[in-house]
Design a protein around this motif. Structure first.
Motif, short mmCIF file in Angstrom:
data_model
loop_
_atom_site.label_atom_id
_atom_site.label_comp_id
_atom_site.label_asym_id
_atom_site.label_seq_id
_atom_site.Cartn_x
_atom_site.Cartn_y
_atom_site.Cartn_z
N LEU A 21 0.65 -1.29 0.20
CA LEU A 21 0.41 -0.25 0.13
C LEU A 21 1.15 1.52 0.03
O LEU A 21 0.29 1.85 -0.33
CB LEU A 21 -1.38 -0.37 1.42
CG LEU A 21 -1.96 -0.84 1.29
CD1 LEU A 21 -2.46 -0.85 1.93
CD2 LEU A 21 -3.22 -0.71 -0.18
N LYS A 22 2.45 1.26 0.49
CA LYS A 22 3.08 2.39 0.22
C LYS A 22 3.38 2.34 -1.57
O LYS A 22 3.48 3.65 -2.20
CB LYS A 22 4.48 1.84 0.51
CG LYS A 22 4.37 2.40 2.42
CD LYS A 22 5.35 2.05 2.67
CE LYS A 22 5.91 2.25 4.10
NZ LYS A 22 7.10 2.23 4.56
N THR A 23 2.95 1.83 -2.19
CA THR A 23 3.40 1.16 -3.27
C THR A 23 2.81 0.78 -4.62
O THR A 23 1.97 1.61 -5.84
CB THR A 23 4.59 0.41 -3.89
OG1 THR A 23 4.53 -0.73 -3.24
CG2 THR A 23 5.84 0.75 -3.11
N SER A 24 1.54 1.27 -3.91
CA SER A 24 -0.39 0.87 -4.81
C SER A 24 -1.44 1.18 -4.33
O SER A 24 -0.44 0.96 -3.09
CB SER A 24 -0.14 -0.55 -5.20
OG SER A 24 -0.63 -0.86 -5.51
N ASP A 25 -2.22 2.03 -5.02
CA ASP A 25 -3.15 2.31 -4.35
C ASP A 25 -4.64 0.65 -4.89
O ASP A 25 -5.60 1.27 -3.97
CB ASP A 25 -3.94 3.62 -5.32
CG ASP A 25 -3.24 5.02 -4.65
OD1 ASP A 25 -3.00 4.91 -3.84
OD2 ASP A 25 -3.61 5.04 -5.82
#
Length: 352
Positions: A21-25
């Motif tokens: 969730l830091k790298t993708s929504d």
């Protein structure tokens, strides 16, 4: 688009969910039974994040897994949920047989039923990603080449035997039913949120408390060490570009003896939190070796680098410093785990 993550409140699973969730929504549904090593506090940063849904439940509960697949219609199932502590598997193997074998079977059957009802386009894009361990390959002699994906399976503990069985189930469901699977076999992980019964967090926690630092046997058992967020990035890479039906070994290129690990941790604590009584190495204590203790593991991670361009970002020197610092910065987390108070986190998080 959504992914379903089993065991997402455990050590590796929670780090993966946070990293994802830091790298993708793309939203994540986390399924975890919150047994002793599952800690919802690991996911506290996501409490008000609409992209994350937590479900407390057992992977052996077929009706629940079916419900989650039908409701959320994930494009992938990433399977971390496992009993994973070798010592516990020796004293109580039954839980390992249930979770690691029966649980994986239940997930595979639920996934197969769900996948079978998808359109041809969605079928082709769907994935069952099984997260496993290098321990399925057995033990290496000092001069042997590291484990490759073609090594014979030779598990030596109830834990590794149960994981080997789950790997074989995943392979069989692909070859028999066509379920699109990928498997990753990782080396020893370390980093934040690691339950303090494993070597590195146990040494940190015991040292800070002035307790003995127990080392099995002569301390010369060798492991390859992988920083947990590097593992998370490798899983993302395999989920995105890994070939269906393939296995990828994920390692940190860091072979070290247990004794060297403990000395490294002590040196960092001597620097970052010096003890007036002297170096923490004074606390090192040798104890009777555990039954069936594998002498050496090592991972050949060239396949994942060659095919997907993945390599670990952390060296052991950078990763272990981050890990020790995290434990120094989060004494409340450690205290709640040691006291068992972390189990109250679900009530605190979900009270009316």
């Amino acid at each position: 688009m959504t992914i379903l993550v089993t065991g997402g409140a455990g050590f590796i699973g929670s780090n993966f969910v946070l990293d994802w969730l830091k790298t993708s929504d793309e939203p994540v549904v986390t399924l975890d039974a919150l047994t002793y090593a599952g800690n919802l506090e690991n996911l506290a940063a996501l409490k008000n994040d609409a992209r994350h849904t937590f479900v407390k439940g057992d992977i052996c509960d077929r009706a629940l897994v079916d419900q989650l697949l039908n409701q959320h219609r994930p494009r992938a199932l990433v399977h971390f949920a496992a009993e994973s502590h070798v010592d516990r598997s020796i004293s109580g193997p039954g839980a390992f047989m249930r979770t690691n074998i029966e649980g994986t079977y239940t997930l595979l059957e639920a996934a197969r039923a769900h996948w079978s009802g998808l359109s041809e386009e969605d079928k082709a894009a769907w994935r069952f990603h099984h997260v496993s361990t290098d321990e399925v390959y057995g033990s290496l002699t000092p001069e042997a080449a590291p484990f490759s994906e073609t090594n014979t399976y030779e598990p030596n503990s109830p834990y590794s035997a149960s994981k080997a069985a789950s790997d074989h189930l995943v392979r069989a469901w692909h070859h028999t039913y066509g379920l699109p699977v990928v498997t990753t076999n990782c080396s020893n992980n370390y980093g934040p949120f690691h339950f303090p019964e494993k070597l590195i967090p146990l040494m940190i926690v015991n040292a800070l408390a002035g307790k003995a630092l127990p080392i099995y046997g002569d301390g010369k058992n060798v492991r390859d060490w992988l920083y947990v967020t590097d593992h998370a990035s490798a899983i993302r890479a395999v989920l995105k570009g890994g070939r269906v039906g393939e296995t990828y070994n994920i390692g940190g290129w860091n072979e070290m003896t247990n004794l060297d690990i403990v000395h490294t941790v002590c040196a960092l604590l001597d620097e970052l939190r010096p003890d007036a009584a002297g170096s923490y190495t004074r606390l090192i204590t040798y104890v009777k070796d555990r039954p069936g203790h594998d002498r050496r593991y090592a991972i050949d991670a060239r396949k994942v680098e060659r095919e997907l361009g993945w390599r670990p970002a952390e060296t052991f020197a950078t990763g272990i410093r981050k890990t020790v610092q995290w434990y120094l910065d989060n004494p409340e987390w450690v205290a709640r785990v040691q006291s068992g108070a972390y189990r109250d986190w679900v009530t605190q998080q979900y009270q009316a």
